[in-house]
Design a protein around this motif. Sequence first.
Motif, PDB file in Angstrom:
ATOM      1  N   GLY A  43      44.824  45.121  48.746  1.00 37.48           N
ATOM      2  CA  GLY A  43      44.066  44.311  47.781  1.00 37.48           C
ATOM      3  C   GLY A  43      44.332  42.841  48.000  1.00 37.48           C
ATOM      4  N   ALA A  67      39.439  45.897  50.519  1.00 38.32           N
ATOM      5  CA  ALA A  67      38.297  46.820  50.545  1.00 38.32           C
ATOM      6  C   ALA A  67      36.982  46.080  50.812  1.00 38.32           C
ATOM      7  CB  ALA A  67      38.201  47.553  49.213  1.00 38.32           C
ATOM      8  N   TRP A  72      37.370  38.845  46.667  1.00 36.73           N
ATOM      9  CA  TRP A  72      36.139  39.489  46.172  1.00 36.73           C
ATOM     10  C   TRP A  72      36.247  39.870  44.690  1.00 36.73           C
ATOM     11  CZ3 TRP A  72      35.325  44.259  44.010  1.00 36.73           C
ATOM     12  CH2 TRP A  72      34.010  44.767  43.996  1.00 36.73           C
ATOM     13  N   ARG A  77      36.259  35.125  41.228  1.00 39.36           N
ATOM     14  CA  ARG A  77      35.070  34.978  40.361  1.00 39.36           C
ATOM     15  C   ARG A  77      35.431  34.696  38.906  1.00 39.36           C
ATOM     16  NH1 ARG A  77      32.190  40.832  40.634  1.00 39.36           N
ATOM     17  NH2 ARG A  77      33.063  41.223  42.671  1.00 39.36           N
ATOM     18  N   ASN A  78      36.616  34.186  38.654  1.00 34.83           N
ATOM     19  CA  ASN A  78      37.040  34.004  37.254  1.00 34.83           C
ATOM     20  C   ASN A  78      36.662  32.627  36.711  1.00 34.83           C
ATOM     21  OD1 ASN A  78      39.229  32.140  37.915  1.00 34.83           O
ATOM     22  ND2 ASN A  78      40.167  33.918  38.876  1.00 34.83           N
ATOM     23  N   ILE A  83      46.462  28.813  33.301  1.00 31.01           N
ATOM     24  CA  ILE A  83      47.133  28.859  32.000  1.00 31.01           C
ATOM     25  C   ILE A  83      48.563  29.342  32.209  1.00 31.01           C
ATOM     26  CG2 ILE A  83      47.009  29.769  29.647  1.00 31.01           C
ATOM     27  CD1 ILE A  83      44.035  30.540  30.337  1.00 31.01           C
ATOM     28  N   GLY A 244      45.477  46.214  43.828  1.00 36.94           N
ATOM     29  CA  GLY A 244      44.034  46.398  43.595  1.00 36.94           C
ATOM     30  C   GLY A 244      43.630  46.160  42.156  1.00 36.94           C
ATOM     31  N   VAL A 251      43.043  55.799  43.403  1.00 38.71           N
ATOM     32  CA  VAL A 251      43.960  56.118  44.506  1.00 38.71           C
ATOM     33  C   VAL A 251      45.265  56.699  43.948  1.00 38.71           C
ATOM     34  CG1 VAL A 251      45.090  55.219  46.584  1.00 38.71           C
ATOM     35  CG2 VAL A 251      42.997  54.172  45.772  1.00 38.71           C
ATOM     36  N   VAL A 266      30.320  34.968  33.608  1.00 38.68           N
ATOM     37  CA  VAL A 266      30.321  33.499  33.710  1.00 38.68           C
ATOM     38  C   VAL A 266      28.931  33.053  34.167  1.00 38.68           C
ATOM     39  CG1 VAL A 266      31.422  31.492  34.796  1.00 38.68           C
ATOM     40  CG2 VAL A 266      32.756  33.582  34.495  1.00 38.68           C
ATOM     41  N   TYR A 372      46.851  41.959  34.158  1.00 42.48           N
ATOM     42  CA  TYR A 372      47.179  40.640  33.588  1.00 42.48           C
ATOM     43  C   TYR A 372      46.411  40.389  32.292  1.00 42.48           C
ATOM     44  CZ  TYR A 372      49.131  39.938  38.233  1.00 42.48           C
ATOM     45  OH  TYR A 372      49.866  40.069  39.391  1.00 42.48           O
ATOM     46  N   GLY A 374      43.393  39.520  31.493  1.00 38.03           N
ATOM     47  CA  GLY A 374      42.491  38.374  31.347  1.00 38.03           C
ATOM     48  C   GLY A 374      43.147  37.030  31.537  1.00 38.03           C
ATOM     49  N   HIS A 375      44.420  37.031  31.876  1.00 39.89           N
ATOM     50  CA  HIS A 375      45.156  35.775  32.007  1.00 39.89           C
ATOM     51  C   HIS A 375      46.030  35.917  33.252  1.00 39.89           C
ATOM     52  CE1 HIS A 375      48.880  33.505  30.191  1.00 39.89           C
ATOM     53  NE2 HIS A 375      48.372  32.882  31.228  1.00 39.89           N
TER      54      HIS A 375
HETATM   55  C1  LIG Z   1      35.041  36.876  34.756  1.00 40.57           C
HETATM   56  C2  LIG Z   1      36.533  36.676  34.724  1.00 40.57           C
HETATM   57  C3  LIG Z   1      37.053  35.491  34.230  1.00 40.57           C
HETATM   58  C4  LIG Z   1      38.425  35.288  34.218  1.00 40.57           C
HETATM   59  N1  LIG Z   1      38.888  34.066  33.859  1.00 40.57           N
HETATM   60  C5  LIG Z   1      40.213  33.788  33.981  1.00 40.57           C
HETATM   61  C6  LIG Z   1      40.681  32.480  33.770  1.00 40.57           C
HETATM   62  O1  LIG Z   1      39.905  31.547  33.562  1.00 40.57           O
HETATM   63  N2  LIG Z   1      42.028  32.272  33.813  1.00 40.57           N
HETATM   64  C7  LIG Z   1      42.906  33.279  34.088  1.00 40.57           C
HETATM   65  O2  LIG Z   1      44.137  33.041  34.106  1.00 40.57           O
HETATM   66  N3  LIG Z   1      42.464  34.537  34.375  1.00 40.57           N
HETATM   67  C8  LIG Z   1      41.155  34.799  34.339  1.00 40.57           C
HETATM   68  N4  LIG Z   1      40.687  36.054  34.663  1.00 40.57           N
HETATM   69  C9  LIG Z   1      41.662  37.061  35.104  1.00 40.57           C
HETATM   70  C10 LIG Z   1      42.130  36.807  36.540  1.00 40.57           C
HETATM   71  O3  LIG Z   1      41.035  36.498  37.371  1.00 40.57           O
HETATM   72  C11 LIG Z   1      42.858  38.060  37.066  1.00 40.57           C
HETATM   73  O4  LIG Z   1      43.929  38.364  36.200  1.00 40.57           O
HETATM   74  C12 LIG Z   1      43.428  37.872  38.461  1.00 40.57           C
HETATM   75  O5  LIG Z   1      42.499  37.288  39.340  1.00 40.57           O
HETATM   76  C13 LIG Z   1      43.890  39.210  39.014  1.00 40.57           C
HETATM   77  O6  LIG Z   1      44.167  39.077  40.377  1.00 40.57           O
HETATM   78  P1  LIG Z   1      44.497  40.352  41.253  1.00 40.57           P
HETATM   79  O7  LIG Z   1      44.751  39.869  42.614  1.00 40.57           O
HETATM   80  O8  LIG Z   1      45.579  41.134  40.595  1.00 40.57           O
HETATM   81  O9  LIG Z   1      43.192  41.265  41.185  1.00 40.57           O
HETATM   82  P2  LIG Z   1      41.755  41.028  41.861  1.00 40.57           P
HETATM   83  O10 LIG Z   1      41.489  39.603  42.065  1.00 40.57           O
HETATM   84  O11 LIG Z   1      40.763  41.812  41.086  1.00 40.57           O
HETATM   85  O12 LIG Z   1      41.913  41.635  43.316  1.00 40.57           O
HETATM   86  C14 LIG Z   1      42.014  42.997  43.590  1.00 40.57           C
HETATM   87  C15 LIG Z   1      41.472  43.199  45.011  1.00 40.57           C
HETATM   88  O13 LIG Z   1      41.879  44.484  45.463  1.00 40.57           O
HETATM   89  C16 LIG Z   1      40.832  45.034  46.223  1.00 40.57           C
HETATM   90  N5  LIG Z   1      41.021  46.491  46.219  1.00 40.57           N
HETATM   91  C17 LIG Z   1      40.973  47.332  45.166  1.00 40.57           C
HETATM   92  N6  LIG Z   1      41.220  48.597  45.543  1.00 40.57           N
HETATM   93  C18 LIG Z   1      41.452  48.551  46.876  1.00 40.57           C
HETATM   94  C19 LIG Z   1      41.762  49.551  47.841  1.00 40.57           C
HETATM   95  N7  LIG Z   1      41.869  50.842  47.498  1.00 40.57           N
HETATM   96  N8  LIG Z   1      41.933  49.175  49.128  1.00 40.57           N
HETATM   97  C20 LIG Z   1      41.835  47.862  49.492  1.00 40.57           C
HETATM   98  N9  LIG Z   1      41.526  46.877  48.602  1.00 40.57           N
HETATM   99  C21 LIG Z   1      41.355  47.214  47.319  1.00 40.57           C
HETATM  100  C22 LIG Z   1      39.574  44.581  45.495  1.00 40.57           C
HETATM  101  O14 LIG Z   1      38.434  44.626  46.348  1.00 40.57           O
HETATM  102  C23 LIG Z   1      39.949  43.175  45.071  1.00 40.57           C
HETATM  103  O15 LIG Z   1      39.534  42.200  46.017  1.00 40.57           O
HETATM  104  C24 LIG Z   1      39.315  36.308  34.673  1.00 40.57           C
HETATM  105  C25 LIG Z   1      38.799  37.503  35.168  1.00 40.57           C
HETATM  106  C26 LIG Z   1      37.414  37.692  35.203  1.00 40.57           C
HETATM  107  C27 LIG Z   1      36.866  38.977  35.765  1.00 40.57           C
END
Ligand SMILES: Cc1cc2nc3c(=O)[nH]c(=O)nc-3n(C[C@H](O)[C@H](O)[C@H](O)COP(=O)(O)OP(=O)(O)OC[C@H]3O[C@@H](n4cnc5c(N)ncnc54)[C@H](O)[C@@H]3O)c2cc1C
Length: 433
Positions: A43, A67, A72, A77-78, A83, A244, A251, A266, A372, A374-375
């Motif tokens: 991920g 993936a 992606w 896309r947040n 914060i 992920g 999984v 957004v 997380y 939303g944060h």
């Molecule tokens: C619309 C929106 C607005 C937000 N606004 C804010 C904000 O303003 N401030 C803030 O602090 N937080 C915000 N958040 C929350 C923040 O974006 C997330 O908490 C943070 O980005 C999480 O990061 P991550 O890397 O854990 O997950 P993600 O960024 O979701 O990444 C997970 C990745 O894992 C990949 N993946 C999943 N399964 C597999 C697999 N089996 N094999 C390989 N790859 C895989 C996915 O394709 C994805 O790219 C927002 C979220 C959203 C959706």
Amino acid sequence: MFGLRPPLDTAEHTSSYYAATANQQTDYAPLANDVEADVVVVGAGFTGINTALELAERGREVVLLEANRLGWGASGRNGGQIIGGIGHDPERFQRHIGSDGARRIHELGIEGPDIIRERAERYGIDCDLKWGYCDVALKPRHLRQFAEWRDHQAAVGNPHEYWLLDREELRAYVNADVYLGGLLNHANGHLHPLNLCLGEARAAESLGTRIFEQSRVTEIIPGARPRVVTAQGSVRANTVVLCGNAYLGKVIPRLASRVLPSNSSVIATEPLPAKLAQSLIPGDVAVCDPRTALDYFRLSADKRMLFGGLSNYTGLEPRDLVGTLRRKMLRVFPALADVGIDYGWSGQIGIGLNRMPQLGRLDGNIVYIQAYSGHGVAPTHVMARITAAMIDGSPTDFDVFARIPHHSFPGGKLLRRPGLALGMAWFKLRDTL
Ligand SMILES: Cc1cc2nc3c(=O)[nH]c(=O)nc-3n(C[C@H](O)[C@H](O)[C@H](O)COP(=O)(O)OP(=O)(O)OC[C@H]3O[C@@H](n4cnc5c(N)ncnc54)[C@H](O)[C@@H]3O)c2cc1C
């Protein structure tokens, strides 16, 4: 459900403002054979990319599997709001982590924005980084909550200043009639999240991390050196780190049951005339209200209004995402009535039952980080750092988080969504009182 539909995602980036203005279009080849590594990270959002980068900085040999495309998921896309803080009220878990553990979580929460600043400076990442943040109040009780929160932060040793603003003082930062006042700080801020992701991934690659896109992990075979399997290849490593989050799917069913993918949307307007942009958010700060289904907004570097909200626990996105969110935006900024909307998109947030990020070990050498709630823009950076430190032999901070218990959402697969949607409806109702 009426008015909602499954997100229209493909394996390429969603049609967001961020994807359209990315510094780079990535096109890494899919994993096509069986490879070996020290650590394999699954991920490539902020969590995975930063875990890879932190490990690469420590000299580890890392493979990063995504993936779809780098950034992606939620990370690319947040709302772009940085914060500080991690989760809600670490004091609630003192029985498991002690008062020292709760204090440590506060300290780590303060470090999150600093890590982003460091990253951008050290690796020269152009991601429109700006400092300045304002929580805004719609009710007198919100102002009371802000004052209590500020006092609590001072009590737990947060060194940053927070200014409580009345309605008129707020106008110098956020100029909207709907708000009664706000809480301003310069420790938090905003940025172009996809460009930060891409810059951090480039930094990890420059330190030897091997990156594969379009490489979904479909199976994990545990063992002394576990193996993760994709459609055309596999990686065997000493440690697997699962990042992920809301997109991980099934999984590992045990992990999936503890994180509820919830949707938030957004929109981005067309670029605003400089005078109009300046008149709406004179402080160029990121803005957020304290409701359960909150509005969050800010100006982009090219002076678009990026307005987010419509969070819901169904995991579905509004059919008329742009129209619905535009109406919400006009309630705050009626002056935008004649402005076009260039982009609208949604993404999945990983919600956990206790609103504290989930981090731990499965079978010892399979590690996960998720939820997380939303944060996550800043906390992902902290979680990645402490996970890399754990893998590198310093588990103290990791173990603080790993001791916090996390439970599955009640109701199993069938009932957890409707149950939570009802819960959210109740909180939304309470927000109106
Ligand atoms: C619309 C929106 C607005 C937000 N606004 C804010 C904000 O303003 N401030 C803030 O602090 N937080 C915000 N958040 C929350 C923040 O974006 C997330 O908490 C943070 O980005 C999480 O990061 P991550 O890397 O854990 O997950 P993600 O960024 O979701 O990444 C997970 C990745 O894992 C990949 N993946 C999943 N399964 C597999 C697999 N089996 N094999 C390989 N790859 C895989 C996915 O394709 C994805 O790219 C927002 C979220 C959203 C959706």
